[in-house]
Design a protein around this motif. Sequence first.
Motif, PDB file in Angstrom:
ATOM      1  N   THR A  46      42.274  88.898 -52.520  1.00  0.00           N
ATOM      2  CA  THR A  46      42.071  89.787 -51.367  1.00  0.00           C
ATOM      3  C   THR A  46      40.834  89.416 -50.553  1.00  0.00           C
ATOM      4  O   THR A  46      40.415  90.189 -49.688  1.00  0.00           O
ATOM      5  N   GLY A  47      40.270  88.246 -50.831  1.00  0.00           N
ATOM      6  CA  GLY A  47      39.104  87.817 -50.080  1.00  0.00           C
ATOM      7  C   GLY A  47      37.887  88.695 -50.298  1.00  0.00           C
ATOM      8  O   GLY A  47      37.027  88.800 -49.420  1.00  0.00           O
ATOM      9  N   ASN A  48      37.823  89.325 -51.463  1.00  0.00           N
ATOM     10  CA  ASN A  48      36.701  90.217 -51.800  1.00  0.00           C
ATOM     11  C   ASN A  48      36.456  91.254 -50.698  1.00  0.00           C
ATOM     12  O   ASN A  48      35.320  91.573 -50.340  1.00  0.00           O
ATOM     13  N   ALA A  49      37.556  91.797 -50.196  1.00  0.00           N
ATOM     14  CA  ALA A  49      37.468  92.734 -49.067  1.00  0.00           C
ATOM     15  C   ALA A  49      36.850  94.074 -49.453  1.00  0.00           C
ATOM     16  O   ALA A  49      36.319  94.782 -48.597  1.00  0.00           O
ATOM     17  N   PHE A  50      36.933  94.423 -50.737  1.00  0.00           N
ATOM     18  CA  PHE A  50      36.429  95.725 -51.190  1.00  0.00           C
ATOM     19  C   PHE A  50      35.521  95.510 -52.404  1.00  0.00           C
ATOM     20  O   PHE A  50      35.953  95.704 -53.544  1.00  0.00           O
ATOM     21  N   PRO A  51      34.284  95.117 -52.204  1.00  0.00           N
ATOM     22  CA  PRO A  51      33.406  94.677 -53.303  1.00  0.00           C
ATOM     23  C   PRO A  51      33.266  95.672 -54.453  1.00  0.00           C
ATOM     24  O   PRO A  51      33.167  95.267 -55.611  1.00  0.00           O
ATOM     25  N   ALA A  52      33.253  96.964 -54.166  1.00  0.00           N
ATOM     26  CA  ALA A  52      33.048  97.955 -55.229  1.00  0.00           C
ATOM     27  C   ALA A  52      34.342  98.324 -55.953  1.00  0.00           C
ATOM     28  O   ALA A  52      34.317  99.123 -56.891  1.00  0.00           O
TER      29      ALA A  52
END
Length: 223
Positions: free
Chosen positions: A175-181
């Motif tokens: 996901t392309g690190n779209a939501f880091p948390a």
Amino acid sequence: MDSFAASVGRHWLLLLLALMLVVTGLPFLAPVLMAIGWTGAGTFIYTIYTPFCHQLPQRSWFLFGEKLTYTLEEINRVYPSSDPWQLRFFYGTAAMGWKVAWSDRMLSFYTMTPIFGLLYAALRRWRLRPLPWRVFVLTLLPIALDGATHILSDLIFGVSNGGFRDTNVWLAALTGNAFPAFYAGDQLGTFNWWARLLTGLLAAWGVAFFAFPWLDQLFRRQN
């Protein structure tokens, strides 16, 4: 005896759902008992449910405390252990609250099965047919996949936040690190938390709408 059997045949769904609600609801009583100081009774409930659930605290819900869920790091501040067997015996503290005796996956699956059973009971007059067995199997596949990958990750890397189902680096990459948390850990709002909740709900729905209509047909034929 015949009249008793006939009565059971007529009211089997009510009896079964009542039993299931008691069995799946008792784990919620454990934190209540701990909170009011009845620790012996609360510990007894945790103990009798141990064979049915791993009860890892970082994958459980806590009641009467600061938060609903805690990371393993937060738990280790008051209970320093990464041993899965020892971790299950951490029930909570007065400040953190007390954990439900189901893990989050089992809470979703076990508890919601009789809840969906109540929904089936409300729709029963329409004599719903059981789910096709292929659909039923499909409802179980996500929870089986989620559970199996967690077991594999825990066996290889342990439960100390280092496994591929703890970090979920693979999902971040996809996901392309779209939501880091969102990716790492088991706490409220993470991928693992949502995956356990939703796959448990889906499996519970599948079991309820496959098994209860099938049993209904069986009892109707006998009556």
